[in-house]
Motif scaffolding. Structure first.
Motif, PDB file in Angstrom:
ATOM      1  N   GLY A   1       0.812  -1.217   0.000  1.00 29.57           N
ATOM      2  CA  GLY A   1       0.000   0.000   0.000  1.00 29.57           C
ATOM      3  C   GLY A   1       0.841   1.261   0.000  1.00 29.57           C
TER       4      GLY A   1
ATOM      5  N   ASN B   1       0.639   3.497  -3.409  1.00 28.10           N
ATOM      6  CA  ASN B   1      -0.421   4.506  -3.321  1.00 28.10           C
ATOM      7  C   ASN B   1       0.064   5.939  -3.261  1.00 28.10           C
ATOM      8  OD1 ASN B   1      -2.430   2.606  -3.454  1.00 28.10           O
ATOM      9  ND2 ASN B   1      -2.461   2.287  -1.244  1.00 28.10           N
TER      10      ASN B   1
ATOM     11  N   LYS C   1       1.214   7.752  -0.933  1.00 31.15           N
ATOM     12  CA  LYS C   1       0.765   8.498   0.239  1.00 31.15           C
ATOM     13  C   LYS C   1       1.930   9.124   0.987  1.00 31.15           C
ATOM     14  CE  LYS C   1      -2.849   5.184   1.406  1.00 31.15           C
ATOM     15  NZ  LYS C   1      -3.324   4.360   2.521  1.00 31.15           N
TER      16      LYS C   1
END
Length: 171
Positions: free
Chosen positions: A79, A83, A85
């Motif tokens: 993730g 992603n 982030k």
């Protein structure tokens, strides 16, 4: 049916599994978001990637000896790798782990290997640039090596920065 394809280095697999066993663990935590990740005994070993670094970025990093030097086995989840982030605090560029192979291990600090801005090239002591703006090191692993600053002479892993001080994780 057993798959006999060569999907990873058995020496790497054994190193990771024995390091985890020495710490009595069968799971690891993502260095960035803290998510728990199961570790499997076949490739892919984890839903993310492992890497070795000479700096202990967090309590989730496991100390191990490699070629007589202490290194820390660390992991980043899929993730956080995909992603975007995670952004640089200095230039706001997202860290991009999509080029990394899932489920294996890198023998260098994956964050140091992909510098995004001039802040990543500064000496940890005097804060002066170690390289010129257009200069790059030859190999990704070179960014994890201990080098002497040409300005102040301090020897350190200058390209490896504190993750909490260098990156911002958006939920």
């Amino acid at each position: 049916m057993e798959d006999e394809g060569n999907h990873g280095n058995d020496e790497t697999r054994c190193f990771i599994l024995s390091t985890l066993a020495a710490h009595q663990l069968n799971r690891t935590a993502c260095l960035l978001c803290g998510a728990a990740m199961a570790v499997f005994d076949r490739y892919p070993l984890v839903d993310g990637t492992f890497f070795l670094t000479p700096r202990k970025h967090s309590a989730a990093c496991l100390a191990t000896k490699v070629d007589g030097r202490t290194q820390y086995l660390s992991a980043v989840c899929m993730g956080c790798m995909e992603n975007k982030k995670v952004t640089c605090r200095a230039c706001a560029v997202p860290w991009d782990g999509t080029s990394l192979v899932l489920g294996t291990m890198y023998s260098y600090d994956i964050f140091a290997a992909m510098p995004c801005c001039p802040e990543r090239y500064k000496c940890n002591s005097c804060k002066k640039p170690l390289l010129s703006a257009f200069q790059r090191l030859n190999y990704f692993s070179d960014y994890s090596q201990d080098v002497a600053c040409p300005h102040c002479g301090v020897s350190d892993h200058h390209f490896i920065k504190s993750l909490t001080g260098s990156y911002h994780l958006t939920p």
